[in-house]
Write an enzyme that holds these catalytic residues in place. Structure first.
Site, PDB file in Angstrom:
ATOM      1  N   GLY A   1      -8.852  18.698  -6.464  1.00  0.00           N
ATOM      2  CA  GLY A   1      -7.838  19.022  -5.452  1.00  0.00           C
ATOM      3  C   GLY A   1      -7.721  20.140  -4.640  1.00  0.00           C
ATOM      4  O   GLY A   1      -7.062  20.201  -3.799  1.00  0.00           O
TER       5      GLY A   1
ATOM      6  N   ASP B   1      -7.544  13.142  -7.452  1.00  0.00           N
ATOM      7  CA  ASP B   1      -7.194  11.638  -6.859  1.00  0.00           C
ATOM      8  C   ASP B   1      -8.601  10.964  -6.539  1.00  0.00           C
ATOM      9  O   ASP B   1      -9.161  11.740  -5.507  1.00  0.00           O
ATOM     10  CB  ASP B   1      -6.134  11.910  -5.766  1.00  0.00           C
ATOM     11  CG  ASP B   1      -5.873  10.656  -4.835  1.00  0.00           C
ATOM     12  OD1 ASP B   1      -6.491   9.684  -5.378  1.00  0.00           O
ATOM     13  OD2 ASP B   1      -5.095  10.868  -3.921  1.00  0.00           O
ATOM     14  N   MET B   2      -8.888   9.984  -6.780  1.00  0.00           N
ATOM     15  CA  MET B   2     -10.248   9.622  -6.538  1.00  0.00           C
ATOM     16  C   MET B   2     -10.038   8.068  -6.509  1.00  0.00           C
ATOM     17  O   MET B   2      -9.511   7.142  -7.274  1.00  0.00           O
ATOM     18  CB  MET B   2     -11.117   9.887  -7.597  1.00  0.00           C
ATOM     19  CG  MET B   2     -10.961   9.619  -9.006  1.00  0.00           C
ATOM     20  SD  MET B   2     -12.126  10.032 -10.354  1.00  0.00           S
ATOM     21  CE  MET B   2     -13.146   8.413 -10.147  1.00  0.00           C
ATOM     22  N   ALA B   3     -10.981   7.433  -5.963  1.00  0.00           N
ATOM     23  CA  ALA B   3     -10.930   5.873  -5.778  1.00  0.00           C
ATOM     24  C   ALA B   3     -12.245   5.646  -6.883  1.00  0.00           C
ATOM     25  O   ALA B   3     -13.077   6.376  -7.171  1.00  0.00           O
ATOM     26  CB  ALA B   3     -11.645   5.582  -4.401  1.00  0.00           C
TER      27      ALA B   3
ATOM     28  N   HIS C   1       0.834  -1.232  -0.055  1.00  0.00           N
ATOM     29  CA  HIS C   1      -0.012  -0.051  -0.005  1.00  0.00           C
ATOM     30  C   HIS C   1       0.879   1.268  -0.133  1.00  0.00           C
ATOM     31  O   HIS C   1       1.823   1.438   0.918  1.00  0.00           O
ATOM     32  CB  HIS C   1      -0.860  -0.111   1.099  1.00  0.00           C
ATOM     33  CG  HIS C   1      -1.995   1.081   1.142  1.00  0.00           C
ATOM     34  ND1 HIS C   1      -1.955   2.189   2.034  1.00  0.00           N
ATOM     35  CD2 HIS C   1      -3.224   1.248   0.760  1.00  0.00           C
ATOM     36  CE1 HIS C   1      -2.767   2.979   1.888  1.00  0.00           C
ATOM     37  NE2 HIS C   1      -3.672   2.284   1.055  1.00  0.00           N
TER      38      HIS C   1
ATOM     39  N   LYS D   1     -20.010   2.874 -14.599  1.00  0.00           N
ATOM     40  CA  LYS D   1     -18.695   3.681 -15.058  1.00  0.00           C
ATOM     41  C   LYS D   1     -17.762   3.351 -14.025  1.00  0.00           C
ATOM     42  O   LYS D   1     -16.496   3.337 -14.316  1.00  0.00           O
ATOM     43  CB  LYS D   1     -19.283   5.041 -15.018  1.00  0.00           C
ATOM     44  CG  LYS D   1     -20.086   5.515 -16.366  1.00  0.00           C
ATOM     45  CD  LYS D   1     -20.624   6.798 -16.321  1.00  0.00           C
ATOM     46  CE  LYS D   1     -21.358   7.029 -17.470  1.00  0.00           C
ATOM     47  NZ  LYS D   1     -21.786   8.577 -17.419  1.00  0.00           N
TER      48      LYS D   1
END
Length: 336
Positions: free
Chosen positions: A309, A177-179, A119, A227
């Protein structure tokens, strides 16, 4: 649950001390602490110092190599494959990003695959690392199975985050920045830590029902339904299959099997901002885009349109000046 406000330098030192006590060498501990505090500074506490206890446990039980030595195999002029030797993912990803930036400065573009990692924390750290060198970047990494695929009742892909970074001339860089799930699982952990309910579109219980109690969440939901599911697949192919790493439900779990190496894959792509147009023109145009978005008439309930961001960057400026709020239980662990 109560919180403690702490200055970032002290917070870094507390994390470093904990990691060193678990056998990690100081240089690596400093990098890990920097990535974790970066997340807390941005208000992304799910990827911040609350993870320290987990890393200490994996180091102590043998699931992370505390004395890893990264090796590099060049793949043509613009590509390379990093073997992380099962060390701390934060250290490995930072080294891989440095190498990709080097390739981009030499050849206009760089792509680095990473295998045998763990991680690596908030991907925004590495996208920002590239933006500071006037590089456009994409960073992807896989995680263990935690998200139900669209139309499925059991989890298969992980939260499989993706990040993009775009440098600018005078404005802050754009960092997305995204999950690929509605949220990162760390936000569920953070909600549990603080005894807070969650929105009913974050996760499901063992029977596939949506819940607001973070303690009964078994799987997460993909962002945007089909999606997000599609994006999660793309990330796993890029970071897992393409680097020769495990993928899908075969990835070693983060919270369990603490004595096993996770062997995660990441893929980093960097592009010199001046590859196709004059670099100054690119940077100035990004500034112009940000300015134009700021000037869009805000909808009811909003003060201003922000770029990806930017909410986190504003928090970072505040927390850098006034201290970072962390939960009392996390603070108690760090000083124990």
């Amino acid at each position: 649950m109560s919180e403690v406000n702490i200055k970032e330098d002290r917070l870094r030192k507390l994390v470093v001390d904990k990691l060193i006590s678990a056998g990690l060498r100081e240089a690596h501990a400093l990098t890990v602490a920097d990535v974790l505090v970066h997340a807390d500074l941005r208000g992304v506490h799910s990827h911040g110092v609350l993870r320290t206890e987990h890393y200490v446990r994996r180091l102590s039980e043998g699931g992370i190599n505390s004395n890893s030595l990264t090796s590099v195999e060049n793949k043509g002029k613009s590509g390379a494959l990093f073997n992380g030797d099962n060390g701390m993912g934060h250290v490995i990803a930072k080294e891989a990003m440095d190498y990709s930036i080097k390739l981009s400065k030499e050849n206009g573009i760089g792509i680095v695959g990473v295998t045998n990692s763990s991680h690596c924390g908030a991907l925004s750290y590495f996208a920002e690392q590239a933006a500071n060198e006037d590089m456009v970047s994409m960073v992807v990494t896989q995680t263990d199975s935690a998200v139900v695929p669209f139309g499925g009742a059991d989890s298969y892909f992980g939260t499989n985050p993706i990040a993009f970074g775009f440098p600018s001339k005078n404005e802050r860089p754009i960092i997305l920045d995204m999950a690929t799930s509605n949220v990162a699982f760390g936000k569920i952990i953070n909600a549990r830590e603080n005894s807070q309910p969650i929105p009913d579109n974050w996760g499901v219980d063992k029977d596939g029902n949506t819940v607001t109690d973070p303690s009964v969440v078994k799987s997460l939901l993909p962002v945007g339904g089909a999606k997000g599911y599609g994006l999660a697949l793309v990330v796993d192919v890029l970071s897992g299959i393409m680097t020769g790493s495990s993928f899908g439900s075969s990835i070693v779990t983060m919270y369990g099997d603490y004595d096993q190496y996770r062997k995660l894959g990441h893929t980093i792509i960097t592009i010199d901002a001046g590859l196709f147009v004059d670099k100054d023109e690119f940077l100035t145009s990004v500034d112009k885009m940000i300015e134009e978005l700021h000037n869009v008439v805000p909808a009811e309930g909003f003060d201003q349109v922000l770029v990806p961001g930017e909410p986190e960057q504003l928090k970072q400026e505040n927390y850098s000046k006034n201290g970072i709020p962390i939960s009392q239980s996390v603070y108690d662990y760090l000083i124990s």
